[in-house]
Design a protein around this motif. Sequence first.
Motif, PDB file in Angstrom:
ATOM      1  N   GLU A  16      -2.324   6.322   2.000  1.00 48.64           N
ATOM      2  CA  GLU A  16      -2.061   4.931   2.364  1.00 48.64           C
ATOM      3  C   GLU A  16      -0.736   4.459   1.779  1.00 48.64           C
ATOM      4  O   GLU A  16      -0.021   3.675   2.413  1.00 48.64           O
ATOM      5  CB  GLU A  16      -3.193   4.030   1.871  1.00 48.64           C
ATOM      6  N   GLN A  20       1.484   3.025   4.555  1.00 48.49           N
ATOM      7  CA  GLN A  20       1.478   1.559   4.569  1.00 48.49           C
ATOM      8  C   GLN A  20       2.285   1.033   3.382  1.00 48.49           C
ATOM      9  O   GLN A  20       1.735   0.414   2.468  1.00 48.49           O
ATOM     10  CB  GLN A  20       0.044   1.034   4.508  1.00 48.49           C
ATOM     11  N   GLU A  22       4.039  -1.440   2.935  1.00 45.17           N
ATOM     12  CA  GLU A  22       3.968  -2.884   2.722  1.00 45.17           C
ATOM     13  C   GLU A  22       2.780  -3.268   1.839  1.00 45.17           C
ATOM     14  O   GLU A  22       2.767  -4.340   1.236  1.00 45.17           O
ATOM     15  CB  GLU A  22       3.899  -3.643   4.063  1.00 45.17           C
ATOM     16  N   ASP A  23       1.800  -2.391   1.720  1.00 44.20           N
ATOM     17  CA  ASP A  23       0.616  -2.634   0.888  1.00 44.20           C
ATOM     18  C   ASP A  23       0.661  -1.832  -0.407  1.00 44.20           C
ATOM     19  O   ASP A  23      -0.355  -1.675  -1.085  1.00 44.20           O
ATOM     20  CB  ASP A  23      -0.655  -2.265   1.659  1.00 44.20           C
ATOM     21  N   GLN A  24       1.820  -1.346  -0.764  1.00 42.11           N
ATOM     22  CA  GLN A  24       1.953  -0.419  -1.877  1.00 42.11           C
ATOM     23  C   GLN A  24       1.407  -0.985  -3.190  1.00 42.11           C
ATOM     24  O   GLN A  24       0.710  -0.284  -3.920  1.00 42.11           O
ATOM     25  CB  GLN A  24       3.407   0.000  -2.052  1.00 42.11           C
ATOM     26  N   HIS A  25       1.691  -2.244  -3.490  1.00 43.32           N
ATOM     27  CA  HIS A  25       1.228  -2.810  -4.760  1.00 43.32           C
ATOM     28  C   HIS A  25      -0.298  -2.816  -4.837  1.00 43.32           C
ATOM     29  O   HIS A  25      -0.880  -2.424  -5.846  1.00 43.32           O
ATOM     30  CB  HIS A  25       1.779  -4.221  -4.962  1.00 43.32           C
ATOM     31  N   GLU A  26      -0.956  -3.245  -3.784  1.00 44.23           N
ATOM     32  CA  GLU A  26      -2.418  -3.279  -3.751  1.00 44.23           C
ATOM     33  C   GLU A  26      -2.994  -1.870  -3.877  1.00 44.23           C
ATOM     34  O   GLU A  26      -3.963  -1.637  -4.602  1.00 44.23           O
ATOM     35  CB  GLU A  26      -2.909  -3.928  -2.460  1.00 44.23           C
ATOM     36  N   ILE A  27      -2.384  -0.928  -3.211  1.00 40.48           N
ATOM     37  CA  ILE A  27      -2.861   0.452  -3.262  1.00 40.48           C
ATOM     38  C   ILE A  27      -2.676   1.029  -4.664  1.00 40.48           C
ATOM     39  O   ILE A  27      -3.548   1.728  -5.185  1.00 40.48           O
ATOM     40  CB  ILE A  27      -2.160   1.310  -2.195  1.00 40.48           C
TER      41      ILE A  27
END
Length: 65
Positions: A16, A20, A22-27
């Motif tokens: 992910e 993705q 753009e979602d790196q921090h959440e991941i």
Amino acid sequence: MALEEFKARISLLLEEMVNQPEDQHEIQEQLREKLREMRAMGLPLPADLVELEKRLDDDFYAAGN
């Protein structure tokens, strides 16, 4: 959660991060949580994931967060 389940989930999180960005921090936060869970259960942590965690932390603090 068994070691194999952790490995599978971490593998998906790493995919992910690539697919993705753009979602790196959440991941990254989810990855850290999985590693904390593994530590809490006394499971062995793969050296490459420990190194990745350190690099993520270094990047996070270098960015001023």
